[in-house]
Design a protein around this motif. Sequence first.
Motif, PDB file in Angstrom:
ATOM      1  N   GLY B  34       0.819  -1.203   0.000  1.00  0.00           N
ATOM      2  CA  GLY B  34       0.000   0.000   0.000  1.00  0.00           C
ATOM      3  C   GLY B  34       0.855   1.257   0.000  1.00  0.00           C
ATOM      4  N   LEU B  35       1.945   1.177   0.770  1.00  0.00           N
ATOM      5  CA  LEU B  35       2.859   2.310   0.853  1.00  0.00           C
ATOM      6  C   LEU B  35       3.537   2.558  -0.496  1.00  0.00           C
ATOM      7  N   ALA B  36       3.950   1.465  -1.134  1.00  0.00           N
ATOM      8  CA  ALA B  36       4.607   1.589  -2.435  1.00  0.00           C
ATOM      9  C   ALA B  36       3.655   2.226  -3.440  1.00  0.00           C
ATOM     10  N   SER B  41       1.871   6.984  -6.386  1.00  0.00           N
ATOM     11  CA  SER B  41       0.904   7.957  -6.894  1.00  0.00           C
ATOM     12  C   SER B  41       1.187   9.338  -6.320  1.00  0.00           C
ATOM     13  N   ASP B  42       1.747   9.373  -5.098  1.00  0.00           N
ATOM     14  CA  ASP B  42       2.147  10.653  -4.533  1.00  0.00           C
ATOM     15  C   ASP B  42       3.253  11.251  -5.387  1.00  0.00           C
ATOM     16  N   ASN B  43       4.096  10.362  -5.905  1.00  0.00           N
ATOM     17  CA  ASN B  43       5.234  10.807  -6.692  1.00  0.00           C
ATOM     18  C   ASN B  43       4.789  11.280  -8.065  1.00  0.00           C
ATOM     19  N   ALA B  44       3.955  10.494  -8.707  1.00  0.00           N
ATOM     20  CA  ALA B  44       3.800  10.738 -10.136  1.00  0.00           C
ATOM     21  C   ALA B  44       2.394  10.489 -10.644  1.00  0.00           C
ATOM     22  N   SER B  45       1.380  10.845  -9.844  1.00  0.00           N
ATOM     23  CA  SER B  45       0.028  10.542 -10.302  1.00  0.00           C
ATOM     24  C   SER B  45      -0.307  11.275 -11.594  1.00  0.00           C
ATOM     25  N   SER B  46       0.337  12.413 -11.835  1.00  0.00           N
ATOM     26  CA  SER B  46       0.054  13.140 -13.082  1.00  0.00           C
ATOM     27  C   SER B  46       0.381  12.290 -14.290  1.00  0.00           C
ATOM     28  N   GLU B 230       7.644   4.060 -18.922  1.00  0.00           N
ATOM     29  CA  GLU B 230       9.045   4.495 -19.002  1.00  0.00           C
ATOM     30  C   GLU B 230       9.201   5.916 -18.468  1.00  0.00           C
ATOM     31  N   ALA B 231       8.179   6.722 -18.699  1.00  0.00           N
ATOM     32  CA  ALA B 231       8.235   8.094 -18.190  1.00  0.00           C
ATOM     33  C   ALA B 231       8.259   8.086 -16.659  1.00  0.00           C
ATOM     34  N   LEU B 232       7.496   7.165 -16.068  1.00  0.00           N
ATOM     35  CA  LEU B 232       7.485   7.043 -14.604  1.00  0.00           C
ATOM     36  C   LEU B 232       8.882   6.697 -14.102  1.00  0.00           C
ATOM     37  N   GLN B 233       9.469   5.699 -14.773  1.00  0.00           N
ATOM     38  CA  GLN B 233      10.810   5.261 -14.367  1.00  0.00           C
ATOM     39  C   GLN B 233      11.816   6.404 -14.506  1.00  0.00           C
ATOM     40  N   GLY B 234      11.505   7.336 -15.419  1.00  0.00           N
ATOM     41  CA  GLY B 234      12.439   8.427 -15.665  1.00  0.00           C
ATOM     42  C   GLY B 234      12.328   9.569 -14.669  1.00  0.00           C
ATOM     43  N   ILE B 235      11.298   9.515 -13.800  1.00  0.00           N
ATOM     44  CA  ILE B 235      11.175  10.575 -12.803  1.00  0.00           C
ATOM     45  C   ILE B 235      12.267  10.381 -11.754  1.00  0.00           C
ATOM     46  N   PRO B 236      13.028  11.404 -11.435  1.00  0.00           N
ATOM     47  CA  PRO B 236      14.141  11.224 -10.502  1.00  0.00           C
ATOM     48  C   PRO B 236      13.676  10.598  -9.191  1.00  0.00           C
ATOM     49  N   GLY B 237      14.301   9.491  -8.790  1.00  0.00           N
ATOM     50  CA  GLY B 237      14.000   8.854  -7.505  1.00  0.00           C
ATOM     51  C   GLY B 237      12.883   7.835  -7.574  1.00  0.00           C
ATOM     52  N   PHE B 238      12.093   7.854  -8.663  1.00  0.00           N
ATOM     53  CA  PHE B 238      10.929   6.947  -8.714  1.00  0.00           C
ATOM     54  C   PHE B 238      11.365   5.482  -8.658  1.00  0.00           C
ATOM     55  N   GLN B 239      12.341   5.151  -9.518  1.00  0.00           N
ATOM     56  CA  GLN B 239      12.793   3.772  -9.618  1.00  0.00           C
ATOM     57  C   GLN B 239      13.408   3.291  -8.306  1.00  0.00           C
ATOM     58  N   GLU B 240      14.216   4.129  -7.705  1.00  0.00           N
ATOM     59  CA  GLU B 240      14.905   3.771  -6.462  1.00  0.00           C
ATOM     60  C   GLU B 240      13.891   3.526  -5.353  1.00  0.00           C
ATOM     61  N   GLU B 241      12.926   4.450  -5.266  1.00  0.00           N
ATOM     62  CA  GLU B 241      11.901   4.362  -4.236  1.00  0.00           C
ATOM     63  C   GLU B 241      11.096   3.072  -4.382  1.00  0.00           C
ATOM     64  N   GLN B 242      10.598   2.844  -5.604  1.00  0.00           N
ATOM     65  CA  GLN B 242       9.763   1.665  -5.832  1.00  0.00           C
ATOM     66  C   GLN B 242      10.594   0.389  -5.729  1.00  0.00           C
ATOM     67  N   GLY B 243      11.831   0.468  -6.209  1.00  0.00           N
ATOM     68  CA  GLY B 243      12.705  -0.702  -6.206  1.00  0.00           C
ATOM     69  C   GLY B 243      12.958  -1.214  -4.805  1.00  0.00           C
TER      70      GLY B 243
END
Lengths: 232, 366
Positions: B34-36, B41-46, B230-243
């Motif tokens: 749920g947190l992930a 969505s907090d990171n990149a819901s747009s 791919e755009a989501l993955q390209g948001i700075p920190g998104f991949q690290e956070e989710q990973g």
Amino acid sequence: MTSSKLLMDQVSKEFGDGETSAKVLDNISLDIKGGEFVAVVGPSGSGKSTFLSIAGALLSPTRGRIWMGDQEVTRLPAKQMNQLRLRHIGFVFQSSNLIPYLTVRDQLLLMAKLANQHGQEPQRRADDLLHRLGLSHRKSRHPESLSGGERQRVAIARAWMNDPELILADEPTASLDSERGRTVVQMLADEVKLRRKAAIMVTHDKRMLDLCDRVVYIEDGKLSERTQPIVL
Amino acid sequence: MFLALRELQHAKLRYLLIGFIMVLIAWLVLFVTGLAQGLSSDNASSIQNMKADYLVLQEESDHRINRSVLTGEIWNEVQSRPGGNPATPLGVHMNTLTKEGSAAKFDVAFFAIDVESMLAPRVVEGTMISNTDADLVMADRSLKEDGYRLGDRIVDQATGATFTIAAFTEGQSFSHAPVIHMNFEGWKALQPNPAKPAPIYNAIAWNGTPEQKEALVRDVSGIEMITKEEALQGIPGFQEEQGSLTMMIVFLFVIAAFVLAVFFYVMTIQKINQFGVLKAIGAGTGYLVRSLIFQVLTLTIVSLAISIGLTYGVSLLLSGIVPFSLTPSVVLLCSLLFLAVSLMGSLLSLYRVIKIDAIEAIGRAA
């Protein structure tokens, strides 16, 4: 032949193969009729356990043939052996081997469940058996709170539950003192007579032999029989 | 399931203890999931809510919208292609803003869009802005919690440009910052050199099939196209956070499998003699296997039910404090995975049960 509960014809059992094979049972023939209670005695390593395993459809013999009633059971697939044990053979093991988390009554009802019998009839049968073996007041106890003799009586009741043709008892008195042991064997003998079924008891305990109709000896895989029970 | 149920009843403490461990693990799995989701969505819901199949970026921009710069020529080229694929430009600008008359600063992402295009956000309060009034913007409603109201004036710190909040939108964030949507008239004020007439975009949202996309990349030079994912993955920190959260979840599943495997294996080893007796008196292997599977499933399902309750309970307590989002479909997926994992954990025990020979019951004084 129709009245034979168990008929073994020149049965042999070897373990291992080729050079290293060991002959545990050697040409055993035995015919047990309804109403007979047979004791099997012999020293350790004589092949008693193997004999019991073959009679109890747990092992298939290497040679020879076996009938139970009209059915030849020499070589059956595992599933049918299972059904045979469930419906035609009752087992009483050393130190009872009851299921620790089942109450006395459930131990008996389990047998009915395994044989796919449901409803009121099995419950009546279980209550009746427990009553006859003097266990009615212990019905809802677990094995851990029973005495050794009571446990063995429960095991006997369990063995009779599916109304088998043949009872096999593997040293049922091993963990009991002689007085209790005798009571237990007496009950077994009474049921055999009452139901006109057959029973085989492997035992070390010579004091029980007078309760049996026949005594057969196994030594080095060979079987010999004395018709008269001996009393020592 | 005569045997299985009676054993559960009889050995209550054992099964309660293992059940407790399972509840804790499942709870943690669901909560971290749920947190992930919440963080994502907090990171990149747009980006997640964007109604576009692909984004056109400048080539070599490494999938990052904020690294890409597209000129008006490229936009014209993409727009004028035959086929009529819906396309609309997007400007993205991360910045800090203050409320007029206040010193408190907030990080926001300005999204410049054509408000009549597919990128227009859903307005939950106020009125949708037009494409002509440079002064009006629409803010994500999370800014309301920071004290912003309709009609408030906001100041972009870098350029000093001011805007008026005309509407609040929902589910619009980018790189953990609330998104402020504006039209391209307002966007001009945010350019480093407002005097320069040519408009600058960062991306073009584009709809079409994969084949059409290939053709577009081939024909228009200087661009690359990426999917929303791919755009989501390209948001700075998104991949690290989710990973890192995904890694925790995977580990928890593995731990759950092993905990169950060890518990049932030890239980089975303890009961080998009993299974031998049961087989000797005529219980089929199938019956014993079903019994074991029934126990594993009962334990897992009850633990799961409790942990789902706990997860939603805690998320209610923490709502607004922690980004948390757990949809029923995700819960269902997690639960199914959990069931599969627990069944896998019981395989070792099943193997032992199948291997037990009835003959072990004979000649044993145990």
